[in-house]
Enzyme design. Sequence first.
Site, PDB file in Angstrom:
ATOM      1  N   THR A 146       0.848  -1.198   0.000  1.00 25.32           N
ATOM      2  CA  THR A 146       0.000   0.000   0.000  1.00 25.32           C
ATOM      3  C   THR A 146       0.884   1.249   0.000  1.00 25.32           C
ATOM      4  O   THR A 146       1.991   1.214   0.522  1.00 25.32           O
ATOM      5  CB  THR A 146      -0.830  -0.060   1.303  1.00 25.32           C
ATOM      6  OG1 THR A 146      -1.765  -1.108   1.161  1.00 25.32           O
ATOM      7  CG2 THR A 146      -1.530   1.221   1.628  1.00 25.32           C
ATOM      8  N   ARG A 167     -14.095  -7.611   0.060  1.00 24.31           N
ATOM      9  CA  ARG A 167     -13.303  -7.257   1.249  1.00 24.31           C
ATOM     10  C   ARG A 167     -12.741  -5.830   1.121  1.00 24.31           C
ATOM     11  O   ARG A 167     -12.183  -5.443   0.103  1.00 24.31           O
ATOM     12  CB  ARG A 167     -12.161  -8.262   1.400  1.00 24.31           C
ATOM     13  CG  ARG A 167     -11.264  -8.015   2.611  1.00 24.31           C
ATOM     14  CD  ARG A 167     -10.027  -7.228   2.267  1.00 24.31           C
ATOM     15  NE  ARG A 167      -9.170  -7.024   3.444  1.00 24.31           N
ATOM     16  CZ  ARG A 167      -8.149  -6.191   3.494  1.00 24.31           C
ATOM     17  NH1 ARG A 167      -7.836  -5.473   2.438  1.00 24.31           N
ATOM     18  NH2 ARG A 167      -7.423  -6.065   4.583  1.00 24.31           N
ATOM     19  N   GLY A 196     -10.236  -3.075   3.290  1.00 23.45           N
ATOM     20  CA  GLY A 196      -9.319  -2.919   4.423  1.00 23.45           C
ATOM     21  C   GLY A 196      -9.421  -1.538   5.049  1.00 23.45           C
ATOM     22  O   GLY A 196     -10.406  -0.813   4.863  1.00 23.45           O
ATOM     23  N   THR A 209      -0.267   1.515   6.903  1.00 26.71           N
ATOM     24  CA  THR A 209      -0.101   0.310   6.085  1.00 26.71           C
ATOM     25  C   THR A 209       0.055  -0.879   7.021  1.00 26.71           C
ATOM     26  O   THR A 209       0.709  -0.781   8.059  1.00 26.71           O
ATOM     27  CB  THR A 209       1.132   0.407   5.164  1.00 26.71           C
ATOM     28  OG1 THR A 209       1.366  -0.894   4.580  1.00 26.71           O
ATOM     29  CG2 THR A 209       2.386   0.837   5.912  1.00 26.71           C
ATOM     30  N   GLY A 210      -0.560  -1.991   6.652  1.00 26.86           N
ATOM     31  CA  GLY A 210      -0.447  -3.175   7.504  1.00 26.86           C
ATOM     32  C   GLY A 210      -1.677  -4.040   7.395  1.00 26.86           C
ATOM     33  O   GLY A 210      -2.472  -3.896   6.457  1.00 26.86           O
ATOM     34  N   GLY A 244      -4.963  -4.811   7.498  1.00 24.35           N
ATOM     35  CA  GLY A 244      -6.090  -3.884   7.519  1.00 24.35           C
ATOM     36  C   GLY A 244      -7.152  -4.175   8.560  1.00 24.35           C
ATOM     37  O   GLY A 244      -7.687  -3.253   9.186  1.00 24.35           O
TER      38      GLY A 244
HETATM   39  N1  ASP Z   1      -3.708  -2.067   4.846  1.00 19.99           N
HETATM   40  C1  ASP Z   1      -3.923  -2.620   3.525  1.00 19.99           C
HETATM   41  C2  ASP Z   1      -5.195  -3.450   3.530  1.00 19.99           C
HETATM   42  O1  ASP Z   1      -5.441  -4.131   4.496  1.00 19.99           O
HETATM   43  C3  ASP Z   1      -2.804  -3.475   3.067  1.00 19.99           C
HETATM   44  C4  ASP Z   1      -1.410  -2.883   3.151  1.00 19.99           C
HETATM   45  O2  ASP Z   1      -1.159  -1.970   3.906  1.00 19.99           O
HETATM   46  O3  ASP Z   1      -0.529  -3.339   2.405  1.00 19.99           O
HETATM   47  O4  ASP Z   1      -5.902  -3.462   2.535  1.00 19.99           O
END
Ligand code: ASP
Length: 309
Positions: free
Chosen positions: A176, A204, A206, A227-228, A230
């Site tokens: 992300t 889905r 996030g 980011t992480g 979600g």
């Molecule tokens: N946070 C994003 C999600 O869950 C994914 C990511 O940060 O890479 O869609």
Amino acid sequence: MNNFSIAIHGGAGTLVKGLMTLELEAEYKAALKTARDIGYKILEQGGTALDAVESAVNSLEDTPLFNAGKGAVFTYEGTHEMDASIMDGKTLDAGAVSLVTGIKNPVSLARDVMEKSYHVFLAGEGAMKFAKSNGYDIETPEYFYDEVRYKQWQGIKDSDSFQLDHSVKKDGKFGTVGAVACDQHGNIAGATSTGGMTNKKWGRVGDSPMVGAGVYANNKTCAVSCTGSGEFFIRGVVAYDVSCLMEHKGLSVEEASNEVIHKRILELKGDGGLIAIDAQGNIAMPFNTEGMYRAFKTSKGEEEIYIYK
Ligand code: ASP
């Protein structure tokens, strides 16, 4: 004149030194530098934090290296469903889109939702109708095709599992993207854009397009882009939590960001990171994973581009 600065990220995850070739590492750093410098130039010329974060994110969306825009991961159906958000810390205006397909720069569509509709959040078919009525070109699936991402998806497509882009160890295709900025007028803004998780299904969504979870901005406190994992970031209302710790507990942007990423989100068993900025241009970029693509530049002459801890 206020100090001004920008920070960007290209996703957090299991980025272990040595797993990526030096050439690829250099490519990532060059893409981060380009995006950061595009945003910084806008600030330097007196432009708004909002324009800076949108342009920096556009640049990251245009490279296949990151999981957003052109580089968005494959869904269970073999399509690309993208989410994005943007927020203005001066007015608390916000815009977000979710489950959009064929849009080259979802963060710009999110900004149009903010500025050209009465709404904050448009999703799926309706968001696509809004895009078309605002003159957006719809790209063909070929524009978003990327061999590495395709292979990632093939590896798990017949299973029920889905995977965070940044938890793949074998290659360097993580993340992300997002940006936060503070301009010369002391206004701040944040933006986030993503393709979500490989093999995701059932519509889905996030944290990335959710105001308060994956993005937040308020001149009184901070602007944040996350980011992480979600699902955990939604439950932790992470971006707003950083702001609340500053507003109600008087923590600095650094202290509040660290508290959320190194304590609160870990208690929920979530992993990832965030970038945050306050209205004096101070920046924090904590993560609890092995790495996070990130870069920043300030009017005080500090600048850095990092991948690992
Ligand atoms: N946070 C994003 C999600 O869950 C994914 C990511 O940060 O890479 O869609």
